[in-house]
Write an enzyme that holds these catalytic residues in place. Structure first.
Site, PDB file in Angstrom:
ATOM      1  N   GLY A  12      -7.124  -5.960   0.944  1.00  0.00           N
ATOM      2  CA  GLY A  12      -7.419  -5.844  -0.482  1.00  0.00           C
ATOM      3  C   GLY A  12      -7.677  -4.427  -0.957  1.00  0.00           C
ATOM      4  O   GLY A  12      -8.283  -4.235  -2.006  1.00  0.00           O
ATOM      5  N   SER A  13      -7.198  -3.424  -0.218  1.00  0.00           N
ATOM      6  CA  SER A  13      -7.458  -2.047  -0.665  1.00  0.00           C
ATOM      7  C   SER A  13      -6.755  -1.767  -1.996  1.00  0.00           C
ATOM      8  O   SER A  13      -7.310  -1.066  -2.852  1.00  0.00           O
ATOM      9  CB  SER A  13      -7.039  -1.037   0.406  1.00  0.00           C
ATOM     10  OG  SER A  13      -5.645  -0.978   0.514  1.00  0.00           O
ATOM     11  N   ASN A  14      -5.574  -2.327  -2.192  1.00  0.00           N
ATOM     12  CA  ASN A  14      -4.895  -2.139  -3.481  1.00  0.00           C
ATOM     13  C   ASN A  14      -5.594  -2.915  -4.590  1.00  0.00           C
ATOM     14  O   ASN A  14      -5.709  -2.424  -5.712  1.00  0.00           O
ATOM     15  CB  ASN A  14      -3.427  -2.582  -3.383  1.00  0.00           C
ATOM     16  CG  ASN A  14      -2.567  -1.512  -2.753  1.00  0.00           C
ATOM     17  OD1 ASN A  14      -2.256  -0.503  -3.380  1.00  0.00           O
ATOM     18  ND2 ASN A  14      -2.203  -1.708  -1.496  1.00  0.00           N
ATOM     19  N   LEU A  84       2.741 -12.345   1.466  1.00  0.00           N
ATOM     20  CA  LEU A  84       3.966 -12.343   2.272  1.00  0.00           C
ATOM     21  C   LEU A  84       4.785 -13.625   2.231  1.00  0.00           C
ATOM     22  O   LEU A  84       5.860 -13.679   2.812  1.00  0.00           O
ATOM     23  CB  LEU A  84       3.612 -11.988   3.728  1.00  0.00           C
ATOM     24  CG  LEU A  84       2.872 -10.658   3.882  1.00  0.00           C
ATOM     25  CD1 LEU A  84       2.476 -10.433   5.330  1.00  0.00           C
ATOM     26  CD2 LEU A  84       3.693  -9.484   3.370  1.00  0.00           C
ATOM     27  N   ASN A 101       6.125  -6.302  -7.155  1.00  0.00           N
ATOM     28  CA  ASN A 101       5.640  -6.231  -5.777  1.00  0.00           C
ATOM     29  C   ASN A 101       5.557  -4.767  -5.375  1.00  0.00           C
ATOM     30  O   ASN A 101       6.331  -3.947  -5.852  1.00  0.00           O
ATOM     31  CB  ASN A 101       6.640  -6.964  -4.864  1.00  0.00           C
ATOM     32  CG  ASN A 101       6.248  -6.891  -3.394  1.00  0.00           C
ATOM     33  OD1 ASN A 101       5.091  -7.144  -3.035  1.00  0.00           O
ATOM     34  ND2 ASN A 101       7.188  -6.532  -2.534  1.00  0.00           N
ATOM     35  N   HIS A 103       5.881  -2.357  -2.032  1.00  0.00           N
ATOM     36  CA  HIS A 103       6.363  -2.371  -0.653  1.00  0.00           C
ATOM     37  C   HIS A 103       6.135  -0.984  -0.035  1.00  0.00           C
ATOM     38  O   HIS A 103       6.431   0.023  -0.676  1.00  0.00           O
ATOM     39  CB  HIS A 103       7.851  -2.742  -0.620  1.00  0.00           C
ATOM     40  CG  HIS A 103       8.347  -2.915   0.777  1.00  0.00           C
ATOM     41  ND1 HIS A 103       8.156  -4.086   1.496  1.00  0.00           N
ATOM     42  CD2 HIS A 103       8.975  -2.051   1.614  1.00  0.00           C
ATOM     43  CE1 HIS A 103       8.662  -3.928   2.713  1.00  0.00           C
ATOM     44  NE2 HIS A 103       9.172  -2.713   2.807  1.00  0.00           N
ATOM     45  N   ASP A 144      12.353  -8.377  -1.346  1.00  0.00           N
ATOM     46  CA  ASP A 144      12.468  -6.917  -1.507  1.00  0.00           C
ATOM     47  C   ASP A 144      13.757  -6.451  -2.173  1.00  0.00           C
ATOM     48  O   ASP A 144      14.229  -5.346  -1.900  1.00  0.00           O
ATOM     49  CB  ASP A 144      12.336  -6.230  -0.139  1.00  0.00           C
ATOM     50  CG  ASP A 144      11.002  -6.512   0.516  1.00  0.00           C
ATOM     51  OD1 ASP A 144      10.032  -6.787  -0.211  1.00  0.00           O
ATOM     52  OD2 ASP A 144      10.932  -6.468   1.750  1.00  0.00           O
ATOM     53  N   GLU A 173       0.055   4.356  -2.649  1.00  0.00           N
ATOM     54  CA  GLU A 173      -0.101   3.035  -3.280  1.00  0.00           C
ATOM     55  C   GLU A 173      -1.292   3.025  -4.236  1.00  0.00           C
ATOM     56  O   GLU A 173      -1.186   2.570  -5.371  1.00  0.00           O
ATOM     57  CB  GLU A 173      -0.297   1.953  -2.212  1.00  0.00           C
ATOM     58  CG  GLU A 173       0.914   1.762  -1.341  1.00  0.00           C
ATOM     59  CD  GLU A 173       0.818   0.527  -0.434  1.00  0.00           C
ATOM     60  OE1 GLU A 173       1.859  -0.077  -0.193  1.00  0.00           O
ATOM     61  OE2 GLU A 173      -0.290   0.188   0.021  1.00  0.00           O
TER      62      GLU A 173
HETATM   63  C1  GAR Z   1       0.179  -2.827   1.241  1.00  0.00           C
HETATM   64  O1  GAR Z   1       0.401  -1.686   2.020  1.00  0.00           O
HETATM   65  C2  GAR Z   1       1.490  -3.349   0.704  1.00  0.00           C
HETATM   66  O2  GAR Z   1       2.418  -2.340   0.451  1.00  0.00           O
HETATM   67  C3  GAR Z   1       1.944  -4.213   1.849  1.00  0.00           C
HETATM   68  O3  GAR Z   1       0.770  -4.883   2.262  1.00  0.00           O
HETATM   69  C4  GAR Z   1      -0.315  -3.975   2.127  1.00  0.00           C
HETATM   70  C5  GAR Z   1      -1.517  -4.692   1.568  1.00  0.00           C
HETATM   71  O4  GAR Z   1      -2.653  -3.887   1.771  1.00  0.00           O
HETATM   72  N1  GAR Z   1       2.966  -5.115   1.433  1.00  0.00           N
HETATM   73  C6  GAR Z   1       4.026  -5.400   2.183  1.00  0.00           C
HETATM   74  O5  GAR Z   1       4.187  -4.955   3.302  1.00  0.00           O
HETATM   75  C7  GAR Z   1       5.033  -6.333   1.511  1.00  0.00           C
HETATM   76  N2  GAR Z   1       6.199  -6.484   2.302  1.00  0.00           N
HETATM   77  P1  GAR Z   1      -4.019  -4.162   1.026  1.00  0.00           P
HETATM   78  O6  GAR Z   1      -4.423  -5.605   1.305  1.00  0.00           O
HETATM   79  O7  GAR Z   1      -4.994  -3.204   1.623  1.00  0.00           O
HETATM   80  O8  GAR Z   1      -3.806  -3.910  -0.437  1.00  0.00           O
END
Ligand code: GAR
Length: 186
Positions: A12-14, A84, A101, A103, A144, A173
Site C-alpha cells: 500500500g505504499s502507493n 493482480l 493501472n 506498472h 498491461d 511511482e
Molecule cells: C507497485 O510497484 C505497482 O507498480 C505494482 O505493484 C506495486 C504495489 O506496491 N504493480 C504491478 O506490478 C502490476 N503488474 P504498493 O502496494 O506498495 O503500492
C-alpha cells in the site's frame, strides 16, 4: 469534490502516497478501497483514514454483482495499484476509460501475466537494461495493454541490485501517480 476508488492488494505504499497528496492538495477524495486479500497491509491504512473497504474473494469476484456497489459511489476514476487479478469484462465496460493501472516498467517491456513487483525488476536486471521506469495506462481487457497515459524513466547503474532498481521505480511511482490522477480528474 471528485472521488476515486483504489484497488490494491499489497503493502500500500502507493495508496499511502495518494492519500497524502489528496489531503495536502485538497484534490480529491478516496471513496473506497477494494482488496483481494483479507490480510493485505494496505487495509490498515484505509482503516486509519476511515476509508470504506471492500474485500473480494475469488467467489465474490467472479459473481459480478459487486460492480453495482462500486457504481453507487459514482467514482470519477478507478486506480489499480498492485491489484493482480484480471478484471471482469463487465467492470471494464461499465467504467470504460475510467480505470487506470500503474506498472513498474516501461511497457510494453516487462509486462503481461506474471510480471509484477520484483519479478519485473529481476528481469530488468538480468537483461542488463540501462534504464527502466513506470507506466500509467488505461485498463482494457488485456493485461498491461491499454493506452499509455504517462511513462517516466530512471537510469540503472551497473551496480544496482534488483532491490535498488525497485526503490528507484517506487520513487517515480509515488511522485507521478498522485499528480496523474489529479490531472485526469481536472
Ligand atoms: C507497485 O510497484 C505497482 O507498480 C505494482 O505493484 C506495486 C504495489 O506496491 N504493480 C504491478 O506490478 C502490476 N503488474 P504498493 O502496494 O506498495 O503500492
Amino acid at each position: 469534490m471528485k472521488s476515486i476508488i483504489v484497488f490494491a492488494s499489497g503493502a500500500g505504499s502507493n495508496f499511502s502516497s495518494i492519500i497524502q497528496y489528496a489531503k495536502t492538495n485538497n484534490a480529491f477524495s478516496i471513496a473506497l478501497l477494494v482488496v483481494n486479500k483479507e490480510d493485505a497491509p494496505v487495509i490498515h491504512l484505509a482503516k486509519e483514514q476511515g476509508i470504506p473497504i471492500l474485500i473480494l474473494n475469488k467467489e465474490v469476484f467472479n459473481n459480478t454483482e459487486w460492480i453495482a456497489t462500486l457504481a453507487a459511489y459514482h467514482p470519477s476514476l478507478i486506480v489499480l495499484v498492485g491489484f493482480l487479478w484480471k478484471l471482469p469484462e463487465k467492470l471494464v465496460t461499465t467504467f470504460e476509460r475510467k480505470i487506470i493501472n500503474i506498472h513498474p516498467s516501461l511497457l510494453p517491456k516487462y509486462g503481461g501475466k506474471g510480471m509484477y513487483g520484483m519479478h519485473v525488476h529481476n528481469a530488468v536486471r538480468q537483461a542488463n537494461e540501462s534504464e527502466t521506469g513506470i507506466t500509467i495506462h488505461y485498463v482494457n481487457e488485456h493485461y498491461d495493454e491499454g493506452a499509455i497515459i504517462l511513462q517516466e524513466k530512471v537510469a540503472i547503474d551497473a551496480f544496482d541490485t534488483p532491490l535498488a532498481i525497485a526503490k528507484k521505480v517506487q520513487q517515480l511511482e509515488h511522485r507521478y501517480l498522485p499528480i496523474t490522477i489529479h490531472a485526469l480528474l481536472k
